[in-house]
Design a protein around this motif. Structure first.
Motif, PDB file in Angstrom:
ATOM      1  N   GLU A 208       0.881  -1.184   0.000  1.00  0.00           N
ATOM      2  CA  GLU A 208       0.000   0.000   0.000  1.00  0.00           C
ATOM      3  C   GLU A 208       0.907   1.219   0.000  1.00  0.00           C
ATOM      4  O   GLU A 208       1.911   1.262   0.704  1.00  0.00           O
ATOM      5  N   ASP A 209       0.572   2.210  -0.854  1.00  0.00           N
ATOM      6  CA  ASP A 209       1.480   3.348  -0.974  1.00  0.00           C
ATOM      7  C   ASP A 209       1.141   4.497  -0.036  1.00  0.00           C
ATOM      8  O   ASP A 209       1.937   5.397   0.129  1.00  0.00           O
ATOM      9  N   GLU A 210      -0.032   4.482   0.532  1.00  0.00           N
ATOM     10  CA  GLU A 210      -0.396   5.530   1.476  1.00  0.00           C
ATOM     11  C   GLU A 210       0.176   5.131   2.848  1.00  0.00           C
ATOM     12  O   GLU A 210      -0.278   4.145   3.433  1.00  0.00           O
ATOM     13  N   PRO A 211       1.187   5.864   3.344  1.00  0.00           N
ATOM     14  CA  PRO A 211       1.924   5.383   4.522  1.00  0.00           C
ATOM     15  C   PRO A 211       1.046   5.218   5.764  1.00  0.00           C
ATOM     16  O   PRO A 211       1.207   4.243   6.500  1.00  0.00           O
ATOM     17  N   ASP A 212       0.105   6.146   5.952  1.00  0.00           N
ATOM     18  CA  ASP A 212      -0.756   6.031   7.136  1.00  0.00           C
ATOM     19  C   ASP A 212      -1.590   4.768   7.089  1.00  0.00           C
ATOM     20  O   ASP A 212      -1.742   4.058   8.086  1.00  0.00           O
ATOM     21  N   LEU A 213      -2.120   4.498   5.899  1.00  0.00           N
ATOM     22  CA  LEU A 213      -2.979   3.329   5.757  1.00  0.00           C
ATOM     23  C   LEU A 213      -2.160   2.044   5.897  1.00  0.00           C
ATOM     24  O   LEU A 213      -2.586   1.078   6.540  1.00  0.00           O
TER      25      LEU A 213
ATOM     26  N   HIS B 226       0.569   1.629   7.561  1.00  0.00           N
ATOM     27  CA  HIS B 226       0.902   1.472   8.967  1.00  0.00           C
ATOM     28  C   HIS B 226      -0.279   0.911   9.757  1.00  0.00           C
ATOM     29  O   HIS B 226      -0.138  -0.003  10.571  1.00  0.00           O
ATOM     30  N   THR B 227      -1.458   1.467   9.478  1.00  0.00           N
ATOM     31  CA  THR B 227      -2.655   1.011  10.195  1.00  0.00           C
ATOM     32  C   THR B 227      -2.946  -0.454   9.934  1.00  0.00           C
ATOM     33  O   THR B 227      -3.163  -1.235  10.852  1.00  0.00           O
TER      34      THR B 227
ATOM     35  N   GLU C 119       5.847  -0.504  -0.242  1.00  0.00           N
ATOM     36  CA  GLU C 119       5.186   0.763  -0.586  1.00  0.00           C
ATOM     37  C   GLU C 119       4.972   0.967  -2.072  1.00  0.00           C
ATOM     38  O   GLU C 119       4.346   1.945  -2.471  1.00  0.00           O
TER      39      GLU C 119
ATOM     40  N   VAL D  41      -8.127   5.677   5.730  1.00  0.00           N
ATOM     41  CA  VAL D  41      -7.145   5.877   6.798  1.00  0.00           C
ATOM     42  C   VAL D  41      -7.854   6.254   8.087  1.00  0.00           C
ATOM     43  O   VAL D  41      -7.611   5.659   9.146  1.00  0.00           O
TER      44      VAL D  41
ATOM     45  N   GLN E   1      -7.735   3.750  11.140  1.00  0.00           N
ATOM     46  CA  GLN E   1      -6.957   4.262  12.269  1.00  0.00           C
ATOM     47  C   GLN E   1      -7.792   4.302  13.541  1.00  0.00           C
ATOM     48  O   GLN E   1      -7.382   3.832  14.596  1.00  0.00           O
TER      49      GLN E   1
ATOM     50  N   LEU F 122      -8.760   0.832  14.743  1.00  0.00           N
ATOM     51  CA  LEU F 122      -7.625   0.166  15.385  1.00  0.00           C
ATOM     52  C   LEU F 122      -7.367   0.766  16.771  1.00  0.00           C
ATOM     53  O   LEU F 122      -7.163   0.044  17.752  1.00  0.00           O
TER      54      LEU F 122
ATOM     55  N   ALA G 190      -2.198  10.886  12.308  1.00  0.00           N
ATOM     56  CA  ALA G 190      -2.584  10.275  11.025  1.00  0.00           C
ATOM     57  C   ALA G 190      -3.957  10.775  10.592  1.00  0.00           C
ATOM     58  O   ALA G 190      -4.191  11.088   9.417  1.00  0.00           O
TER      59      ALA G 190
ATOM     60  N   ARG H  40      -3.663  14.243   9.251  1.00  0.00           N
ATOM     61  CA  ARG H  40      -3.130  14.252   7.885  1.00  0.00           C
ATOM     62  C   ARG H  40      -4.231  13.937   6.875  1.00  0.00           C
ATOM     63  O   ARG H  40      -4.365  14.595   5.848  1.00  0.00           O
TER      64      ARG H  40
ATOM     65  N   ARG I 176       2.539  10.960  -3.302  1.00  0.00           N
ATOM     66  CA  ARG I 176       2.518  11.574  -1.973  1.00  0.00           C
ATOM     67  C   ARG I 176       3.406  12.810  -1.898  1.00  0.00           C
ATOM     68  O   ARG I 176       3.100  13.753  -1.227  1.00  0.00           O
TER      69      ARG I 176
END
Lengths: 217, 486
Positions: free
Chosen positions: A7-12, A14-15, A31, B281, B285, B288, B305, B308, B442
């Motif tokens: 997944e390229d969206e870092p927040d997603l 990570h989640t 990524e 997200v 988030q 979770l 997060a 953002r 990004r």
């Protein structure tokens, strides 16, 4: 169980990774499409969570190229909810499809189903002798009583149980229980096996010296 | 129920039928009248010949058929020598007798008066008995005179001739054969006329229906389109006819409608898609984080997060709103004389700190570039282009910013030494949500709307955006607008 999340969206990313780790999976991340494909080819993951819109190489291409060498179950994750996109994804070789935004519990359930099916089981309940493993609830019962296992121990048991009757090598077990970031000592595996044996009985997991472990069906 | 039909077809049919009926009636009545007049002329000629014959006999001599009032004294003094001779073939009293008998039959009659009130000679039969001296005979009227009359309840035609010494000759005949002939003709004409009318009425109806069939076709297609089948098109059979042209125009309109509908749908889908990732997200988030008790540090990370994602959604909705505003307004609201050089200078000043932080040198070459428009919108274009260039510029590279004007056109260009853009992407670069990278980039942070907004603003100002690029050799983005006349 070891998974790859691309997944390229870092927040997603990570989640999802965190949530899956909390579920007891070993999780690797990538990524972009190229990295994802590389990792998926290198390692036998139990399942891959793959975004469609990825830099360098999109998810459809990744799954198409992966299918040339691997049968790893792939769950496509995408914001593109159109029927055509789903068809393209499934035809490219994906096994399931989850549109964004998604519920984490649904993601877990779909992954469990994918892993179960790829091991050849249609049911969530695995019964071996007097031990009953519920893959969905991640619980283990022996003679009707609940057996307390840690997440790692459960993963170890589930992996062996899904491949019951077959020999599972130490390397394979190691690969499926620990993710790329864990630099744990190899004897940690023996510790987990020994803990499971303590809880379920010594004969439940047999050791084939020099080869690996096995649960007799 | 409405008596006047609203269908064009029926109205045309009715008008056409009525008009045709009038024309046909006029035509048949005229024909019938002409025929009748012709008959009457023929009868008149015949009667005049009869009178001439009578005059000729009177002129020809005193001899009369012996059995008919031979002692009548009218003949010698009545007829002078100036009268024409009788028609050839009647020379003797016998002939005259024959002739008198001939004309004395039921349909013919004659009478002669030698003076007022004194009738001298007439034909046999009832008809002659009814005759009186025509009173209305005007003095000095040219004779012979013809008139229609009723004798014994029968329609008749007679010729009146005045001769010398107040002698009046009347020859006439009843018109049974002519009336009969005329009635027959009237009947024939009626039947024929009705036939022609019916033929023309139904033939016209058929023609109208045929001519209007494309309209039905158009109507049904338009109905289907209005009920949502936007991909339907009118089947144009005769492209050159008026209706064919209309259908062509309508098809073009439908095509453009569908295109704009599709674009709108695509735009909405893209916008929704863009929103999905930050929403994913946010949802995952929070899900979770709420699944169990977390440490303050974890909560902080979750909130960051979420923030953002919220910022990203904010930027996206702002862009969408801006585009919607630009789309709905008919043009730019403010028209002030400004110079692109001034705007570029402000822009450079504004982004200089960012350029320095990235180790990029900004090199302006600003010639006067007078335009007319909204300074904040134009400034937005240049800021957008310049920050894009900064994002793609490697360290220690140079960005050239130039403004100027050629004949009729003012321009601003921004050239970077970045990685460049592949040729296949260039035509779509200003499309909404188009990204050369096919994924969310990004680093750029945008949703693929920045250049689309630039293009929309440029078009509202009557200008357009340009781009030239070569992979590995940087890109040049340009804004060109109509120059303001000094």
């Amino acid at each position: 169980m070891r998974l790859l999340v691309v997944e390229d969206e870092p927040d997603l990313l990570h989640t999802i990774a965190t949530a899956l780790r909390e579920e007891g999976y070993a999780v690797d991340t990538a990524e972009d499409g190229e990295e994802g494909l590389f990792k998926a080819r290198e390692c036998d993951y139990d399942a891959v969570v793959l975004d469609v819109m990825l830099p360098v190489m999109n998810g459809f291409e990744v799954v198409k190229k992966l299918r040339e060498s691997k049968k790893t179950p792939v769950l496509m994750l995408t914001a593109r909810g159109r029927i055509n996109d789903r068809i393209t994804g499934l035809d490219a070789g994906a096994d399931d499809y989850l549109p964004k935004p998604f519920d984490l519990n649904e993601l877990f359930a779909r992954l469990r189903a994918l892993i179960r099916r790829s091991a050849g089981d249609a049911s969530n309940i695995i019964q071996i002798k007097d031990v009953v493993i519920d893959v969905a609830a991640r619980t283990v019962k022996q003679k009707g009583g609940l057996v307390e296992l840690t997440a790692r121990e459960y993963s170890l048991l589930e992996h062996l149980a899904l491949r019951r009757g077959k020999l599972v090598t130490r390397t394979e077990l190691y690969d499926h229980l620990f993710d790329e970031n864990e630099t744990s000592l190899s004897n940690l595996l023996d510790v987990h096996v020994s803990n499971v044996r303590k809880k379920l009985g010594h004969e439940f997991i047999t050791t084939r010296r020099g080869h690996g472990y096995c649960i007799e069906a | 129920m409405n008596l006047v039909p609203h269908s064009i077809r029926w109205r045309m049919q009715l008008w056409h039928g009525a008009l045709l009926a009038i024309v046909l009636t006029g035509f048949t009545v005229t024909a019938w009248r002409l025929q009748w007049n012709d008959e009457m002329r023929r009868v008149d000629v015949e009667l005049q010949q009869q009178i001439q014959t009578m005059l000729g006999i009177m002129h020809g001599g005193p001899n009369r058929p012996p059995h008919r009032r031979a002692d009548n004294p009218f003949l010698p003094p009545l007829f002078g020598d100036d009268r024409p001779p009788p028609p050839p073939g009647i020379r003797t009293p016998d002939d005259l007798y024959d002739w008198a008998t001939q004309i004395g039959n039921s349909s013919r009659y004659y009478k002669i008066w030698t003076g007022p009130g004194q009738h001298v000679e007439d034909s046999a039969g009832l008809l002659a008995n009814e005759l009186t001296i025509p009173e209305e005979l005007p003095e000095g009227e040219l004779t012979p005179l013809t008139r229609d009359t009723i004798i014994n309840g029968r329609q008749a035609r007679e010729v009146i001739e005045t001769a010398q010494r107040e002698t009046i000759l009347v020859a006439g005949r009843t018109l049974e054969p002519e009336l009969e002939e005329s009635r027959r003709l009237a009947w024939k004409l009626t039947v024929l006329g009705t036939g022609v009318w019916l033929l023309a009425f139904f033939g016209g109806g058929w023609l109208t229906r045929r001519a209007l069939r494309p309209i039905q076709n158009i109507t049904s297609t338009a109905t289907r389109i209005s009920s949502g089948h936007l991909d339907e098109r009118i089947n144009v059979e005769e492209a050159d006819s008026e209706l064919g042209q209309l259908a062509g125009v309508l098809n073009d309109t439908f095509a453009r409608l569908q295109q704009s509908f599709d674009q709108q749908a695509q735009f909405t889908a893209d916008a929704a898609h863009e929103l999905r990732t930050p929403i994913s997200v946010l949802l995952s988030q929070t899900q979770l984080a709420l699944a169990r008790e977390r440490s303050p540090d974890e909560y902080r990370k979750t909130l960051e997060a979420c923030q953002r994602s919220a910022k990203r959604m904010h930027a996206l909705t702002e862009s969408l709103l801006e585009l919607a505003k630009l789309d709905t307004s008919t043009g730019i609201t403010r028209h002030q004389p400004i110079d692109l050089a001034t705007i570029a200078r402000d822009c450079i000043e504004h982004l200089q700190p960012l350029a320095e932080a990235r180790g990029v040198q900004l090199v302006p070459r600003l010639e006067p570039s007078p335009v007319q428009g909204d300074d904040s919108q134009l400034s937005q274009i240049l800021t957008n282009l310049l920050s894009n260039a900064l994002h793609h510029s490697p360290e220690n590279s140079v960005i050239h910013i130039s403004t100027g004007s050629t004949i009729g056109t003012s321009f601003a260009t921004i050239t970077d030494q970045g990685p460049g853009i592949a040729a296949e992407h260039l035509p779509h670069l200003f499309d909404r949500f188009y990204r050369a990278d096919s994924s969310r980039n990004r680093n750029q942070g945008g949703a693929g709307l920045g250049l689309a907004i630039c293009q929309t603003i440029a078009k509202a100002h009557g200008g357009h955006m340009t781009v030239t690029s070569e992979v590995g050799h940087g890109s040049t983005f340009g804004l060109s607008l109509p120059a303001r006349m000094a």
